[in-house]
Design a protein around this motif. Structure first.
Motif, PDB file in Angstrom:
ATOM      1  N   ARG A  38       0.813  -1.213   0.000  1.00 21.37           N
ATOM      2  CA  ARG A  38       0.000   0.000   0.000  1.00 21.37           C
ATOM      3  C   ARG A  38       0.851   1.270   0.000  1.00 21.37           C
ATOM      4  O   ARG A  38       0.439   2.297  -0.532  1.00 21.37           O
ATOM      5  CB  ARG A  38      -0.938   0.005   1.214  1.00 21.37           C
ATOM      6  N   ALA A  62       1.431   0.326  -6.247  1.00 25.99           N
ATOM      7  CA  ALA A  62       0.609   0.456  -5.043  1.00 25.99           C
ATOM      8  C   ALA A  62      -0.540  -0.541  -5.118  1.00 25.99           C
ATOM      9  O   ALA A  62      -1.298  -0.553  -6.090  1.00 25.99           O
ATOM     10  CB  ALA A  62       0.077   1.879  -4.923  1.00 25.99           C
ATOM     11  N   ASP A  64      -3.561  -2.801  -2.719  1.00 25.67           N
ATOM     12  CA  ASP A  64      -4.280  -3.161  -1.494  1.00 25.67           C
ATOM     13  C   ASP A  64      -4.657  -4.635  -1.607  1.00 25.67           C
ATOM     14  O   ASP A  64      -5.538  -4.995  -2.391  1.00 25.67           O
ATOM     15  CB  ASP A  64      -5.527  -2.296  -1.345  1.00 25.67           C
ATOM     16  N   SER A  70      -7.770  -4.371  -7.015  1.00 24.27           N
ATOM     17  CA  SER A  70      -6.436  -3.783  -6.891  1.00 24.27           C
ATOM     18  C   SER A  70      -5.358  -4.827  -7.151  1.00 24.27           C
ATOM     19  O   SER A  70      -4.361  -4.557  -7.841  1.00 24.27           O
ATOM     20  CB  SER A  70      -6.265  -3.182  -5.489  1.00 24.27           C
TER      21      SER A  70
END
Length: 233
Positions: A38, A62, A64, A70
């Motif tokens: 993250r 990045a 999650d 994501s």
């Protein structure tokens, strides 16, 4: 022994601790590494460090791990950059309040989301391509808490028992597909997860875990190292 030159590895939880060291070690061995976590600031620092050291490349993404979309987006970027993902190290994890009596349901849910769902999402994002190619390696970072339970680790241990069960089941699901599965169970490691816990003996270094992973992924293609448990003496 196999070489990692030209291979592509995804490392989740790569912003610190075991994941950071594993990512750097795989790149040093020649692999191109997707850094997933993250904290994009920490990932960017590691990306620059790896790309300045020679060896394999690094790309920070990045991610999650509790969000399936994501995770799938991260895997898509890896495939776009390098064509395929050969290795995934499912390292992202949380170790919060472990007792049931505490009643800290939000912390339980967070551990379940990261430690179990995150591992499943990571696997799901790369496994179809591995099966199609007939090769690949799934590395799941478990814990000795996935083998034993203490009076303060009930919920955390439950999530790590689940990781071990996922690894054991996948070994059977993926038999004869060419996709290998390794479950790594570290004892106490010097990482931010330790927090302020006090210990009375020398503990493991993240590099010890990285060495075990390199050992597993560089075995000949027909050799599947299913389980490695690593404890301090």
């Amino acid at each position: 022994m196999m070489t990692l030159e030209g291979k592509t590895a995804v490392v989740t939880g790569a912003s610190s601790g075991i994941g950071k060291v594993v990512a750097a070690r795989l790149a040093a061995e020649g692999a191109n590494v997707i850094l997933a976590a993250r904290s994009i600031e920490k990932l960017t620092e590691l990306e620059e460090q790896i790309n300045g050291a020679g060896g394999g490349e690094a790309i920070a993404v990045a991610t999650d791990m509790t969000d399936r979309k994501s995770v799938e987006s991260m895997a898509a970027k890896a495939k776009e950059a390098y064509g395929a993902v050969d290795i995934i190290v499912n390292n992202a994890g949380q170790m919060l309040s472990g007792t049931v009596r505490s009643g800290k349901t939000e912390e339980w849910e967070s551990m379940i989301d990261v430690n179990i769902k995150g591992v499943l999402y990571g696997i799901h994002s790369v496994l179809p391509g591995m099966i199609e190619r007939g090769s690949g390696h799934l590395i799941n970072i478990d814990s000795v808490s996935g083998h034993e339970v203490t009076k303060t680790s009930t919920v955390y241990s439950a999530t790590k028992f689940a990781v071990r069960a996922i690894s054991m089941g996948l070994e059977k699901e993926l038999a004869r597909t060419g996709v290998r599965v390794t479950n790594i169970s570290p004892g106490m490691v010097d990482t931010p997860l330790m927090g302020s816990r006090s210990v009375d003996r020398k503990i493991l270094d993240p590099e010890n875990i990285a060495q075990a992973i390199v050992y597993a992924v560089t075995q000949p293609a027909h050799v599947n190292v299913n389980e490695i448990t690593i404890r301090p003496v």
